[in-house]
Design an enzyme around this catalytic site. Structure first.
Site, mmCIF file in Angstrom:
data_model
loop_
_atom_site.group_PDB
_atom_site.id
_atom_site.type_symbol
_atom_site.label_atom_id
_atom_site.label_comp_id
_atom_site.label_asym_id
_atom_site.label_seq_id
_atom_site.Cartn_x
_atom_site.Cartn_y
_atom_site.Cartn_z
ATOM 1 N N ILE A 36 0.826 -1.220 0.000
ATOM 2 C CA ILE A 36 0.000 0.000 0.000
ATOM 3 C C ILE A 36 0.854 1.262 0.000
ATOM 4 C CG2 ILE A 36 -2.243 -0.798 0.868
ATOM 5 C CD1 ILE A 36 -1.282 -0.241 3.681
ATOM 6 N N TYR A 140 -6.313 -13.583 14.252
ATOM 7 C CA TYR A 140 -5.320 -13.868 13.208
ATOM 8 C C TYR A 140 -5.315 -15.370 12.892
ATOM 9 C CZ TYR A 140 -0.476 -14.632 11.510
ATOM 10 O OH TYR A 140 0.637 -15.012 10.820
ATOM 11 N N LYS A 144 -6.333 -17.470 9.503
ATOM 12 C CA LYS A 144 -5.425 -18.400 8.812
ATOM 13 C C LYS A 144 -6.094 -19.770 8.609
ATOM 14 C CE LYS A 144 -2.049 -15.628 8.047
ATOM 15 N NZ LYS A 144 -1.868 -15.129 6.663
HETATM 16 C C1 AKB Z 1 2.974 -13.900 14.924
HETATM 17 O O1 AKB Z 1 3.661 -13.964 15.955
HETATM 18 O O2 AKB Z 1 1.817 -13.476 14.884
HETATM 19 C C2 AKB Z 1 3.578 -14.442 13.642
HETATM 20 C C3 AKB Z 1 3.213 -15.863 13.402
HETATM 21 C C4 AKB Z 1 3.796 -16.937 14.215
HETATM 22 O O3 AKB Z 1 2.418 -16.125 12.544
HETATM 23 N N1 AKB Z 1 5.003 -14.296 13.681
#
Ligand code: AKB
Length: 316
Positions: A36, A140, A144
């Site tokens: 970006i 997160y 994933k």
């Molecule tokens: C994080 O710590 O969020 C990343 C990962 C392990 O995906 N480095």
């Protein structure tokens, strides 16, 4: 046909190094870095690209006749917990845009970076197997797991050749991580070489899987170059590098800088670390594309310190 590669999120920790490695392997003109914001750290082609914009991705794929896309843009585990819904939206929407644009533009391969964050409390923590229950503790991690399932879906439904690695924490001297739970393992080196005290946000015994940048890049490129029929995992491959605790890493660093000092101030990131594996079983990656890491705790530490020491004068 010669490949032309688009890297989305090229300014990040992995993207910075992967872009240069792909430029070396495929040629400067064959790799289009994008993010970006413009970056001055690349030679070669660069596009300002917001992966939230489907049309912008599509235009880029068509303009450069892209055959491979590496989609690296994402908000990581610790930052994601500060803004759960926007994190989910960004991580998922950008990936939907990439998958759909890649399908429509008939891109031949897509790379999706997954993470050890897909795992949660319901798995064996030691040598966590490829196929375990995935109930992640972070948004997160949830994005994933969902991304892995969408990769699998696009492969089965449309034949889109999507490949993915569940990265451990990546440690490298070339770039800084941002907003992750494993970031301490990079930050500690910058403090050590500056002869400053390091305050660690994890407990001394928080064992986590890590990988040196050279190994992470090699794993990515080896997976992407493997023959399609060898790829038995269409979600995300477990990949092991090394495992250590902050106390163990500090101990090894002390062998190079005897005055090195660490203090511990665990915060919310310790809870995230507690839910993640301590070590990884990567048998399918070994079998399918001959994965083997080259760096362990000692060789990684030695190289990090050598590279971050301006005159390279450290003789451990
Ligand atoms: C994080 O710590 O969020 C990343 C990962 C392990 O995906 N480095």
């Amino acid at each position: 046909m010669t490949d032309t590669i688009l890297i989305i999120g090229a300014n990040g920790q992995l993207g910075t190094v992967l872009t240069k490695s792909l430029q070396n392997a495929y040629g400067l003109d064959r790799v289009i870095a994008s993010d970006i914001h413009r970056s001055t750290s690349f030679e070669g082609r660069f596009e300002i690209l917001d992966a939230n914009q489907f049309e912008a991705i599509m235009e880029c794929l068509v303009k450069y006749k892209i055959t491979q896309v590496y989609h690296l843009a994402a908000i990581l585990s610790a930052n994601g917990e500060k803004r759960p819904i926007p994190t989910w939206n960004l991580n998922m929407n950008t990936y939907f845009n990439v998958l759909e644009a890649a399908r429509l533009a008939e891109v031949s391969k897509v790379f999706f970076p997954s993470s050890i964050a897909v795992f949660g409390d319901h798995i064996p923590k030691i040598y966590t197997p490829q196929n375990g229950t995935l109930i992640p503790s972070t948004v997160y991690g949830m994005s994933k797991v969902a991304g892995e399932n969408w990769s699998h879906y696009y492969f089965k439904r449309y034949g889109l050749d999507v490949r993915s690695i569940r990265y451990p924490g990546i440690i490298g001297y070339q770039s800084l991580p941002g907003g992750g739970t494993t970031d301490y393992a990079v930050d500690i080196f910058h403090k050590a070489v500056a002869h400053q005290v390091f305050e660690c946000f994890l407990k001394p015994d928080a064992m986590l899987p890590m990988i040196y940048m050279d190994d992470a890049i090699r794993a990515t490129m080896e997976l992407m170059e493997a023959p399609s029929q060898n790829i038995s995992v269409r979600t995300g491959y477990n990949v092991a590098g090394m495992s250590f605790t902050p106390a163990e890493l500090a101990q090894v660093i002390t062998g190079f800088f005897s005055d090195f000092k660490i203090s511990y101030q665990p915060d919310f990131r310790q809870n995230i670390a507690d839910s993640w594996p301590e070590s990884i079983d990567d048998t399918p990656a070994q079998k399918d594309w001959n994965w083997k890491p080259a760096f362990d705790l000692m060789t990684m530490t030695r190289d990090m310190i050598k590279q971050l020491t301006p005159d390279n004068s450290i003789k451990p």
